[in-house]
Design an enzyme around this catalytic site. Structure first.
Site, PDB file in Angstrom:
ATOM      1  N   GLU A  95       0.813  -1.223   0.000  1.00 55.41           N
ATOM      2  CA  GLU A  95       0.000   0.000   0.000  1.00 55.41           C
ATOM      3  C   GLU A  95       0.842   1.266   0.000  1.00 55.41           C
ATOM      4  O   GLU A  95       0.477   2.261  -0.636  1.00 55.41           O
ATOM      5  CB  GLU A  95      -0.952   0.009   1.204  1.00 55.41           C
ATOM      6  CG  GLU A  95      -2.105  -0.991   1.114  1.00 55.41           C
ATOM      7  CD  GLU A  95      -1.738  -2.373   1.628  1.00 55.41           C
ATOM      8  OE1 GLU A  95      -0.554  -2.605   1.970  1.00 55.41           O
ATOM      9  OE2 GLU A  95      -2.640  -3.229   1.708  1.00 55.41           O
ATOM     10  N   HIS A 114     -10.750  -5.515  10.690  1.00 57.56           N
ATOM     11  CA  HIS A 114     -11.433  -5.470   9.388  1.00 57.56           C
ATOM     12  C   HIS A 114     -12.851  -4.924   9.510  1.00 57.56           C
ATOM     13  O   HIS A 114     -13.687  -5.181   8.661  1.00 57.56           O
ATOM     14  CB  HIS A 114     -11.493  -6.874   8.759  1.00 57.56           C
ATOM     15  CG  HIS A 114     -10.171  -7.457   8.411  1.00 57.56           C
ATOM     16  ND1 HIS A 114      -9.298  -7.946   9.343  1.00 57.56           N
ATOM     17  CD2 HIS A 114      -9.552  -7.609   7.205  1.00 57.56           C
ATOM     18  CE1 HIS A 114      -8.203  -8.398   8.739  1.00 57.56           C
ATOM     19  NE2 HIS A 114      -8.334  -8.201   7.438  1.00 57.56           N
TER      20      HIS A 114
END
Lengths: 352, 346
Positions: free
Chosen positions: B73, B142
């Protein structure tokens, strides 16, 4: 040429840069020297102005140039040797110690100096400072966060290939950054997509006060480059002509669409990490001045008959004139208006 | 012709899409319109995005414009930053907002600050898309929304669509914006077939180009008794509760903020000025975030607007738990919203 997402190139062996062939034209050699002199002249002036009014004692937040000041004296060979192969269409992403690359890449001296002085005429209208210099005219930027200038260089390289140009992006870090995640992610991705990037690692031995030997077991980042499938070279002696030769290969490869390369240069941080750093941690401090690359290179050029007294005086005179002009411009420029401090957070507020 | 939403309500008749398809439609239209737009992210190619944010885009626009990245990322979001400063209009997807920890420097120190540092001379026209929210036992790494964290850091707009029409209109606006925009889509509003969903996650979506201006809240339900100020999936829950309470003669107004940055403080004040009672429903953590900011907006302007103490229905300051019963005990869902409305009216 579009960016290829195909397989990376075969892994090359890491190499140590060849001893310079010394077939450079006299003009090129004089230009390399002149670039280094301009950078050093600039930094000596910044050093002088920075310390002129920090007293009594040393108050880092005080004076015409407040804040941290990371000077690059001793590292000029890296910037001069690399940027000699670039044009204003090529990008450079530099570090918290950016001045030598800014000077060598042709960032406007006046507006850069004004930014360092925190003036309204500065590159960032006084909002960036010396670690945050952005000159879109020559695609120059820098970042104060270790290794984090690498990923944006990939983006510049991607944009250049998509625009169909052969422009390249040069991404600069120090050796300490090679232990950060952003460094490794960037090498991996640039090699995978064969992006036109030249990764430059300035190994000045010191991550502030921690030596390279206490930071990594890897003795050459050329080896790390090989690990990611790109050529890597290490220049051992802070020699501007060896840097020039290595950069010539790397830039040519990038422009040809063959992908990224890495060049590590064993260079020299002549002064402290930042101004005010007494460097008590540095055992070799007494000998640092004797390793100054500028007199060494000048002696070599004089011996070769490339620079004589007249040429030396002219190069120094021109540098002093340009730097003096930039310092005067900065000091004569208005301070930014605090009433305007909220401007330029979002693009629609831009005044031009 | 471009339609710009000036209404407080989405159109009531016409073609219906789920939120994911509406989002994809906007991206496709912008990619069609501007070759500088590319989409980068993990599993955005043949997979089509883990939460269907890019379904069919690679097939249509090719691998050079809809690009599967390595799990890296920092590199690819930073790459988007650099490409944006050089004239492209990248959309980079951070698969879960929870993953911001591995790449935040490029987001808040680079993407968000370069324009300011450059005194307005460099723009960073990029969109960072990211999935947020819980409700399906994905655990505490998450399931977070984290929009308050992004909104707290200056230099990036933060949009949070609740409806299919807004998903399209806000995406169009985000891609065209010359500032960086973080586009946070709740997994629970996407209308995914493999997750419990509110019927409102499928709704009418205007065809053609459709722009929802960033920074204007939407009155999802007009009312006179209490202002329920909320966003994202919680808008649907609040509307469900408002519909139920209407049967008892309680007339709740539901204000969908649509964006945190800019925050439509005017709309908040107008609504509270009308009802005199405020319930804030925010799936983000309770402290130091949006619910406090909305409350402070009223307190700063005129605390006498309030006829009762503010009620905040939020995620408590704990890591989001896994077990269904534990997670649903802390999510800001119907029962808690209803209780808050009753309390503020008591």
């Amino acid at each position: 040429m579009s960016t290829s997402l195909s397989q990376p190139a075969p892994v090359p062996e890491p190499t140590e840069a060849q001893a310079p062939g010394l077939h450079l034209d006299d003009d090129v050699r004089r230009d390399l020297f002149a670039t280094m002199v301009l950078s050093r002249t600039f930094e000596e002036a910044i050093l002088r102005e920075y310390h002129a009014d920090k007293g009594p004692g040393f108050d880092i937040g005080k004076g015409l140039i407040p804040g941290e000041m990371h000077l690059s004296a001793g590292q000029e060979p890296v910037a001069a040797g690399v940027c000699a192969h670039l044009t204003a269409d090529d990008a450079v992403t530099a570090t918290h110690r950016p001045h030598h690359f800014a000077v060598a890449h042709g960032v406007d001296l006046r507006t850069m100096t004004a930014e360092i002085f925190g003036r309204a005429t500065g590159l960032g209208r006084g909002r960036g400072g010396h670690m945050h210099l952005f000159d879109p005219a020559v695609h120059f930027s820098c970042s104060g966060i270790i290794a984090e200038g690498y990923p944006p260089a990939l983006g510049a390289a991607l944009a250049f290939t998509r625009a169909g140009t052969d422009a390249v992006a040069v991404a600069v870090t120090g050796e300490g950054a090679a232990n950060q995640g952003a460094f490794h992610e960037s090498l991996n991705l640039a090699a995978l997509w064969k992006l036109p990037v030249v990764f430059v690692v300035e190994d000045n031995e010191w991550g502030i006060s921690v030596p390279r030997s206490a930071s990594t077991a890897v003795t050459s980042n050329a080896a790390r480059a090989a690990g990611y499938g790109m050529p890597g070279e290490r220049v051992e002696d802070n020699d501007v002509e060896a840097v020039y030769a290595a950069a010539e290969r790397a830039v040519r490869r990038a422009r040809a669409g063959e992908g990224p390369s890495l060049i590590e240069v064993r260079t020299l941080r002549m002064w402290g990490h930042f101004e005010g750093d007494a460097q008590g941690y540095r055992p070799e401090l007494a000998t640092v001045a004797t390793l100054d690359p500028l007199p060494r290179y000048e002696a070599r050029l004089r011996e070769a008959g490339v620079v004589d007294d007249d040429a030396g005086a002219r190069i120094r005179g021109e540098a002093a004139e340009r730097v003096g002009d930039a310092i005067r411009f900065a000091k004569d420029s208005p301070l930014p208006d605090p009433a305007d401090v909220l401007s330029y957070v979002f693009a629609e507020e831009a005044g031009r | 012709m471009t339609q710009t939403d000036t209404r407080s309500q989405a159109p009531e008749t016409g073609r219906r899409l789920n939120t994911a398809k509406a989002m994809v439609e906007a991206i496709a239209q912008e990619m069609e319109r501007d070759p500088a737009v590319i989409y980068l992210g993990e599993d955005v190619g043949p997979y089509g995005g883990i939460f269907s944010s890019t379904t069919g885009l690679q097939e249509r626009f090719g691998k050079d414009r809809v690009i599967d990245t390595p799990i890296s990322e920092t590199a690819f979001i930073g790459m988007a930053v650099g490409a944006a400063t050089e004239g492209m209009r990248p959309i980079a997807e951070l698969m879960f907002a929870d993953f911001m920890g591995v790449c935040l420097d490029q987001i808040y120190n680079h993407m968000a600050k370069i324009h300011y540092f450059s005194g307005g001379n460099v723009t960073v026209p990029m969109v960072l898309t990211t999935a947020v929210g819980g409700g399906y036992s994905d655990g505490g790494q998450h399931s977070q929304t984290l929009w308050g964290t992004f909104a707290h850091l200056p230099g990036m707009k933060v949009v949070v669509p609740a409806t299919p029409a807004d998903a399209k209109g806000l995406m169009t606006a985000a891609v065209r914006d010359d500032s960086p925009v973080v586009y946070m889509f709740h997994k629970g509003v996407m209308g995914l077939p493999w997750m419990a969903k509110n019927p409102r996650s499928v709704d009418v979506v205007p065809e053609g180009e459709y722009v929802v201006p960033i920074g204007k809240a939407r009155t999802a339900r007009a009312g006179t008794d209490v202002s329920v100020v909320t966003l994202s999936l919680s808008v649907h829950h609040a509307l469900d509760v408002a519909d139920k309470l209407a049967g008892e003669g309680i007339d709740a107004e539901v204000l969908d903020l649509r964006s945190l940055v800019p925050l439509d403080r005017t709309a908040i004040l107008e609504s509270v000025g009308k009802t005199g009672r405020l319930v804030v429903v925010d799936e983000d953590y309770h402290s130091f975030g949006l619910s406090g900011e909305v409350t402070a907006t009223v307190a700063d302007e005129d605390p006498t607007l309030l006829h009762a103490p503010v009620q905040r229905v939020t995620m408590p300051d704990i890591p989001i738990p896994y077990a269904h019963g534990l997670e649903y005990a802390v999510l800001p869902r119907h029962e808690r919203i209803e209780a808050a409305i009753r309390k503020v009216l008591a």
